[in-house]
Scaffold this active site. Sequence first.
Site, PDB file in Angstrom:
ATOM      1  N   HIS A   1      -5.339   0.963  -1.816  1.00 18.38           N
ATOM      2  CA  HIS A   1      -5.532   1.306  -3.231  1.00 18.38           C
ATOM      3  C   HIS A   1      -5.601   0.034  -4.076  1.00 18.38           C
ATOM      4  CE1 HIS A   1      -4.206   5.801  -3.469  1.00 18.38           C
ATOM      5  NE2 HIS A   1      -5.075   5.567  -2.500  1.00 18.38           N
TER       6      HIS A   1
ATOM      7  N   TYR B   1       1.206   7.922 -12.549  1.00 19.72           N
ATOM      8  CA  TYR B   1       2.592   7.943 -13.016  1.00 19.72           C
ATOM      9  C   TYR B   1       2.568   8.458 -14.452  1.00 19.72           C
ATOM     10  CZ  TYR B   1       3.951   4.926  -9.061  1.00 19.72           C
ATOM     11  OH  TYR B   1       4.189   4.406  -7.809  1.00 19.72           O
TER      12      TYR B   1
ATOM     13  N   PRO C   1      13.098   5.516  -6.922  1.00 15.63           N
ATOM     14  CA  PRO C   1      11.799   5.433  -6.260  1.00 15.63           C
ATOM     15  C   PRO C   1      10.623   5.079  -7.169  1.00 15.63           C
ATOM     16  CG  PRO C   1      12.502   7.713  -6.471  1.00 15.63           C
ATOM     17  CD  PRO C   1      13.653   6.874  -6.912  1.00 15.63           C
TER      18      PRO C   1
ATOM     19  N   LYS D   1       9.591   0.778  -4.253  1.00 13.12           N
ATOM     20  CA  LYS D   1      10.093  -0.493  -3.735  1.00 13.12           C
ATOM     21  C   LYS D   1      11.091  -0.380  -2.578  1.00 13.12           C
ATOM     22  CE  LYS D   1       7.707  -3.324  -5.977  1.00 13.12           C
ATOM     23  NZ  LYS D   1       6.517  -2.829  -5.309  1.00 13.12           N
TER      24      LYS D   1
END
Length: 389
Positions: free
Chosen positions: A72, A200, A292, A296
């Site tokens: 991506h 997000y 989350p 990471k």
Amino acid sequence: MRTQVVIIGSGPSGLLLGQLLANSGIDNVILERVDRDYVLGRVRAGVLEQGMVDLLDEAGVGARMHAEGLPHEGISLAFDNRLHRIDLTALTGKRVMVYGQTEVTHDLMDKREASGLTTIYEAKNVQPHDFDTTSPYVTYEKDGVTHRIDCDFIAGCDGFHGVSRKSAPQDVIKTYERAYPFGWLGILAEVPPADHELIYANHPRGFALCSMRSEHRSRYYVQCPLNDKIEDWSDHRFWDELRRRLPKEAAEKVITGPSFEKSIAPLRSFVAEPMQFGRLSLVGDAAHIVPPTGAKGLNLAASDVRYLYSGLREYYLDKSSAGMEAYSAKALARVWKAVRFSWWMTTMLHRFPDTDAFGQRIQEAELDYLVHSQVAAASLAENYVGLPY
Ligand code: FAD
Ligand code: DHB
């Protein structure tokens, strides 16, 4: 039994460390509390930094990831009913790889088996001993019999609830913690993802994340109250809530279907210092947990493995203890930056129960700044693709 390194835990950190060591001719045994299928059944992370991809290649387990994983080059932030793309590759020259933790674990387990390396599953009551001396050992029980493995070093790769961190001397270890007042409800469904990149979303109803495992398998999350139960969330309610939190253009593209995995995870930041107690080193979730939001957790486990593996190589191949002595300080310097980034992403994207009108405006200003300033976007991108090891 005697080996050079006993590794406690066969999650991604234990397996990756074991493979890298074995490739360098360093003998190791893994002790795992549960069975292989149980380890493989845990659905967790999905985004790998370039540094982790490189490390998996170095371990000789990258082939399937390159064939089936999805590189991506960007992510979208969604707020104000719009998608705002962050071009990770234009900003950093790097990409990330979407490839599930379950698949990484699978590939590592297959390689370990093919390499003829020893893993003892269902090892009960694992205990590290004498790691403040140069001759540590580990005991465990299997089928009612107690066994002992003598070694040079012990790697505690046994996750947040493992025995390794609990075995550290209490007057030396210091812990730092922040719990967040919400959880993530996540589902997996055999449907094409809403978008070809991750979204997000910051929304007045709470955070949402659109992710994927492949072009035909989607992973979605919504922020939920900590005390919600899985039974409270029918598939219908989940899809409905997800769509309400996305901009119209993304919501319209959500394809629904029956979920085949559904779980609620609490969010927490946690760091234990130091990460080394004599000849016992903590690796990955055994030493630290991040919420989350920045993807990471798994990647931090990989950078710890890189530092510890280098230290052990130096010890055995170059006959120098310098790398082992530097392990904790090197690992923690990178850990704290990822803890900071994950905390910041979490703070910026979630609804906090006690956020007032002022806090709300600050969050909106931050998101607006981020997508209109190339410098701010570059900082997010640099951290998201992963800081150098
Ligand atoms: P683990 O994967 O926890 O492995 C530890 C292993 O040690 C396990 O197999 C365990 O059975 C074994 N073990 C434990 N105790 C003992 C013992 N006493 N003796 C022997 N063996 C023992 N990260 C992300 O980046 N993105 C995500 O979306 C994401 N989602 C997550 C969801 C959940 C529910 C959880 C718990 C974590 C999630 N993470 C996520 C974090 C990520 O999965 C972890 O950072 C990663 O698994 C760390 O790997 P590890 O090998 O250090 O620990
Ligand atoms: C996934 C999880 C994350 O926490 C994240 O930031 C991105 C993707 C996932 O499970 O796919």
